[in-house]
Design an enzyme around this catalytic site. Structure first.
Site, PDB file in Angstrom:
ATOM      1  N   ARG A  14      21.348  40.402  44.693  1.00  0.00           N
ATOM      2  CA  ARG A  14      21.192  41.694  45.869  1.00  0.00           C
ATOM      3  C   ARG A  14      23.249  41.574  46.424  1.00  0.00           C
ATOM      4  O   ARG A  14      23.156  42.967  47.312  1.00  0.00           O
ATOM      5  CB  ARG A  14      20.751  40.857  46.731  1.00  0.00           C
ATOM      6  CG  ARG A  14      19.037  41.286  46.960  1.00  0.00           C
ATOM      7  CD  ARG A  14      18.674  40.642  47.806  1.00  0.00           C
ATOM      8  NE  ARG A  14      17.070  41.119  48.090  1.00  0.00           N
ATOM      9  CZ  ARG A  14      15.902  40.501  48.692  1.00  0.00           C
ATOM     10  NH1 ARG A  14      16.339  40.022  50.083  1.00  0.00           N
ATOM     11  NH2 ARG A  14      15.112  41.222  48.308  1.00  0.00           N
ATOM     12  N   SER A 109      37.295  35.872  39.417  1.00  0.00           N
ATOM     13  CA  SER A 109      38.322  36.774  40.015  1.00  0.00           C
ATOM     14  C   SER A 109      39.246  36.993  40.024  1.00  0.00           C
ATOM     15  O   SER A 109      39.907  35.705  39.409  1.00  0.00           O
ATOM     16  CB  SER A 109      38.146  36.490  41.671  1.00  0.00           C
ATOM     17  OG  SER A 109      38.487  37.247  42.643  1.00  0.00           O
ATOM     18  N   SER A 110      40.405  38.268  39.929  1.00  0.00           N
ATOM     19  CA  SER A 110      41.637  38.593  39.190  1.00  0.00           C
ATOM     20  C   SER A 110      42.410  37.272  40.331  1.00  0.00           C
ATOM     21  O   SER A 110      43.441  36.840  40.288  1.00  0.00           O
ATOM     22  CB  SER A 110      42.036  39.883  39.349  1.00  0.00           C
ATOM     23  OG  SER A 110      41.711  40.402  40.523  1.00  0.00           O
ATOM     24  N   CYS A 111      41.751  37.294  41.200  1.00  0.00           N
ATOM     25  CA  CYS A 111      42.411  35.669  42.474  1.00  0.00           C
ATOM     26  C   CYS A 111      43.255  34.794  42.291  1.00  0.00           C
ATOM     27  O   CYS A 111      43.787  34.470  42.884  1.00  0.00           O
ATOM     28  CB  CYS A 111      42.524  36.478  43.852  1.00  0.00           C
ATOM     29  SG  CYS A 111      40.491  35.290  44.066  1.00  0.00           S
ATOM     30  N   TYR A 138      39.066  31.352  48.888  1.00  0.00           N
ATOM     31  CA  TYR A 138      37.938  31.718  47.660  1.00  0.00           C
ATOM     32  C   TYR A 138      39.038  31.598  46.745  1.00  0.00           C
ATOM     33  O   TYR A 138      37.723  30.741  45.692  1.00  0.00           O
ATOM     34  CB  TYR A 138      37.652  33.108  48.394  1.00  0.00           C
ATOM     35  CG  TYR A 138      37.857  33.596  46.790  1.00  0.00           C
ATOM     36  CD1 TYR A 138      35.724  33.756  47.207  1.00  0.00           C
ATOM     37  CD2 TYR A 138      37.506  34.612  45.527  1.00  0.00           C
ATOM     38  CE1 TYR A 138      34.956  34.763  46.023  1.00  0.00           C
ATOM     39  CE2 TYR A 138      36.725  35.829  45.034  1.00  0.00           C
ATOM     40  CZ  TYR A 138      35.151  35.694  45.002  1.00  0.00           C
ATOM     41  OH  TYR A 138      34.789  36.430  44.152  1.00  0.00           O
ATOM     42  N   LYS A 142      37.177  29.709  42.849  1.00  0.00           N
ATOM     43  CA  LYS A 142      36.262  29.681  41.989  1.00  0.00           C
ATOM     44  C   LYS A 142      37.370  29.175  40.869  1.00  0.00           C
ATOM     45  O   LYS A 142      36.485  29.189  39.678  1.00  0.00           O
ATOM     46  CB  LYS A 142      37.279  31.600  41.366  1.00  0.00           C
ATOM     47  CG  LYS A 142      36.053  32.946  42.807  1.00  0.00           C
ATOM     48  CD  LYS A 142      35.091  32.269  41.837  1.00  0.00           C
ATOM     49  CE  LYS A 142      33.728  33.490  42.743  1.00  0.00           C
ATOM     50  NZ  LYS A 142      32.855  33.471  41.956  1.00  0.00           N
ATOM     51  N   PRO A 165      36.532  39.310  36.375  1.00  0.00           N
ATOM     52  CA  PRO A 165      37.097  41.020  36.976  1.00  0.00           C
ATOM     53  C   PRO A 165      38.164  40.802  37.691  1.00  0.00           C
ATOM     54  O   PRO A 165      38.534  39.895  38.370  1.00  0.00           O
ATOM     55  CB  PRO A 165      35.542  41.090  37.759  1.00  0.00           C
ATOM     56  CG  PRO A 165      35.255  39.453  37.962  1.00  0.00           C
ATOM     57  CD  PRO A 165      36.045  38.969  37.524  1.00  0.00           C
ATOM     58  N   LEU A 168      36.956  45.523  42.177  1.00  0.00           N
ATOM     59  CA  LEU A 168      35.271  45.587  42.054  1.00  0.00           C
ATOM     60  C   LEU A 168      35.232  46.634  43.290  1.00  0.00           C
ATOM     61  O   LEU A 168      35.524  46.528  44.038  1.00  0.00           O
ATOM     62  CB  LEU A 168      34.618  45.050  41.636  1.00  0.00           C
ATOM     63  CG  LEU A 168      34.397  43.917  40.976  1.00  0.00           C
ATOM     64  CD1 LEU A 168      33.373  42.822  40.796  1.00  0.00           C
ATOM     65  CD2 LEU A 168      34.663  44.563  38.727  1.00  0.00           C
ATOM     66  N   HIS A 181      36.156  44.993  51.274  1.00  0.00           N
ATOM     67  CA  HIS A 181      37.768  44.872  50.351  1.00  0.00           C
ATOM     68  C   HIS A 181      37.835  45.854  50.504  1.00  0.00           C
ATOM     69  O   HIS A 181      37.574  47.033  50.894  1.00  0.00           O
ATOM     70  CB  HIS A 181      37.275  44.406  48.639  1.00  0.00           C
ATOM     71  CG  HIS A 181      36.873  43.694  48.513  1.00  0.00           C
ATOM     72  ND1 HIS A 181      35.589  42.721  48.188  1.00  0.00           N
ATOM     73  CD2 HIS A 181      38.054  42.156  47.969  1.00  0.00           C
ATOM     74  CE1 HIS A 181      35.518  41.422  47.681  1.00  0.00           C
ATOM     75  NE2 HIS A 181      37.122  40.973  47.904  1.00  0.00           N
TER      76      HIS A 181
END
Length: 313
Positions: A14, A109-111, A138, A142, A165, A168, A181
């Protein structure tokens, strides 16, 4: 190879990414998609996750479940962003391995990359410098998920892959100004300013940081592509390979929403990482590239948001 009749679990169906994965797999004819609404299964609770895996026995897992948010949300809820994500991904990865899942794709994530990583960011830059403080909770969660997948592959030879990614956006995005974001937040700000005929829209920061944006349906396509064609320990970036400044993004959204007022930049607010552009040459080398131009993706997202906002005041 994942077959049309394979039992495929989409963890977080979801959310923005999970919903896009569900749409894409359904459109491609996959007939056994397993999902778990949060109200029925708390993925942070290990005994419940254990029971679910024992009962449903998925063959493939897309791990898209996570607590996500922007700069303000990360600063406000550091425990949630670190602890919840550690619990979710550890439970799913462990029970996927324990019950014989053939392959798992972990969404990072790219972070995860250092704040001042050379641009564009290559996969090997992971853990070569300090993180961006505004999303370190975060990011650390990850990175832990990546390392857990790599550890299972190293120790047990289990097929777990990790896709990273870029930023997004798309249908199903989160538009709460306190937790969203930058792109959906700006869409909402400009839309509401147009409706209320406000003279200006305030954008956080100086407008100079540069960001890369990927339409979430393109990410879903990439994830299925990787599940079918990639099986290695190394993480792999997923993005467009192009970026723009936040100021340029604001002007593009202003045009799409047809807002006629002024844009004001609040330099007292944090900019975050100066630039974050992924090197996607590894993914391009495998034969995959993003298809949706940014303006078209934002237009589709805006049309969905207007319809959603009108039906859910």
């Amino acid at each position: 190879m994942m077959q049309r009749h394979s039992r495929i679990y989409i963890a977080g169906h979801r959310g923005l990414v999970g919903a896009a994965l569900y749409r894409y797999l359904s459109q491609q004819g996959y007939t056994c998609l397993l999902t778990t609404p949060r109200a029925e299964l708390d993925l942070r609770w290990e005994p419940a996750v254990r029971d679910w895996f024992d009962q449903h026995q998925p063959e493939y897992v897309f791990l898209a479940a996570a607590k996500v948010g922007g700069i303000l949300a990360n600063a406000t809820y550091p425990v949630d962003f670190l602890q919840d994500n550690l619990q979710i991904q550890t439970n799913i990865i462990y029970h996927s391995y324990r019950t014989g899942v053939k392959k798992l794709l972990f969404l990072g994530s790219s972070c995860i990359y250092p704040k001042f990583a050379p641009q564009p960011i290559k996969e090997e830059y992971l853990l070569t410098g300090a993180l961006e403080p505004t999303n370190e909770w975060y990011a650390i969660a990850k990175i832990s998920g990546i390392k857990l997948c790599q550890a299972y592959r190293q120790q047990y030879g289990w097929s777990a892959i990790c896709a990273m990614p870029t930023n997004l956006y798309g249908i199903g995005d989160h538009f709460d100004l306190k937790t969203s974001h930058v792109l959906p937040a700006l869409l909402r700000k400009f839309h509401e300013a147009k409706i209320r005929q406000e003279p200006s829209v305030t954008v956080w920061g100086t407008g100079t940081p540069r960001r890369e944006f990927l339409y979430v349906d393109d990410l879903a396509d990439a994830c299925v592509f990787l599940m079918q064609h990639y099986d290695a320990a190394e993480i792999i970036n997923v993005g467009t390979g192009t970026d723009l400044s936040i100021g340029e993004l604001a002007h593009l959204i202003q045009k799409i929403t047809e807002y006629a007022g002024e844009i004001i930049y609040d330099s007292s607010k944090p900019d975050g990482t100066p630039r974050k552009l992924l090197d996607v040459s590894r993914l391009h080398g495998l034969g995959w590239q993003a298809r949706t131009p940014l303006a078209l993706g934002i237009q589709k997202t805006y049309e969905w948001y207007v319809t959603y906002a009108q039906g859910n005041p």
